[in-house]
Scaffold this active site. Sequence first.
Site, PDB file in Angstrom:
ATOM      1  N   LYS A  71      28.148  49.628  39.810  1.00 30.84           N
ATOM      2  CA  LYS A  71      29.122  50.339  38.838  1.00 30.84           C
ATOM      3  C   LYS A  71      27.920  50.898  37.944  1.00 30.84           C
ATOM      4  O   LYS A  71      27.040  50.169  37.157  1.00 30.84           O
ATOM      5  CB  LYS A  71      30.104  49.525  38.215  1.00 30.84           C
ATOM      6  CG  LYS A  71      31.073  49.145  39.190  1.00 30.84           C
ATOM      7  CD  LYS A  71      32.293  48.013  38.564  1.00 30.84           C
ATOM      8  CE  LYS A  71      33.283  47.688  39.458  1.00 30.84           C
ATOM      9  NZ  LYS A  71      34.082  46.961  38.507  1.00 30.84           N
ATOM     10  N   ASP A 169      45.176  39.005  35.564  1.00 31.19           N
ATOM     11  CA  ASP A 169      43.715  38.388  35.161  1.00 31.19           C
ATOM     12  C   ASP A 169      44.105  37.120  34.570  1.00 31.19           C
ATOM     13  O   ASP A 169      42.975  36.483  34.394  1.00 31.19           O
ATOM     14  CB  ASP A 169      43.373  39.591  34.119  1.00 31.19           C
ATOM     15  CG  ASP A 169      42.409  40.692  34.620  1.00 31.19           C
ATOM     16  OD1 ASP A 169      42.392  40.767  35.632  1.00 31.19           O
ATOM     17  OD2 ASP A 169      42.070  41.766  33.840  1.00 31.19           O
TER      18      ASP A 169
END
Length: 182
Positions: A71, A169
Site C-alpha cells: 500500500k 475491528d
Amino acid sequence: MNIEQTPISDLVIINPAVFEDSRGYFFESYNKSKLADLGIIIDFVQDNQSFSKRGTLRGLHYQNPPFAQTKLVRVLQGEIMDVAVDLRKNSPTFGKHFGIVLSAENKKQLLIPHGFAHGFSVLSETAVVLYKCDQYYNKLSEGGIRYDDATLDIDWGMDLSTAIVSEKDTILPNLDNCNSQF
C-alpha cells in the site's frame, strides 16, 4: 521525490518534491518511473479512499498471500497517525511497529510492503485517506490484529477509550493469535 528509510526494513516514507508559489502548490503524488529509479518497482492495480471523523480508528488490517497488498498511503485532507506492524516471521523486526503522522499539509506518504498490518487513527476534525494497492481486495485472505494489543503498545495519538472503532475491528485477535501467513 526522495525516500526516507524507517527503522523497519522495506517500510519507507516517500517525500514528494513540492513546488509552491502564490497560486498554491503542485506535486507528483505518484510517478512509476521515478519510483523505479529509486528501486521501488510496484504495479498498483487499485485505489481506495476513505473519509473518517476525528477519533476514528481503522485497523490493523492485512491480506494473506497470494492476495497480500503493498500500500502507498497518503492523506488528501486532514491528519492521521498511520501505523504499520511487521508480520514477517523471519524479520528481525517481527512484531514491531512504526507510526507516522501523515497529513494534507506535510504531503508525506508511507509505502507499506507485503507482510505488514496497517491501520490509522484520525487526529483532525475529518480526514480523507487515499491508498494505492498492488493487489485486489480478497475477503477470504483478509486478517487483522487488535488495535489495542498490549504487546504492540501502539501510541495512536488519541484516547482509545473514546475511539470510534468498527465492530469487526473490536473482535480481531492479538498478534500472538492472528492468522498471518507471512
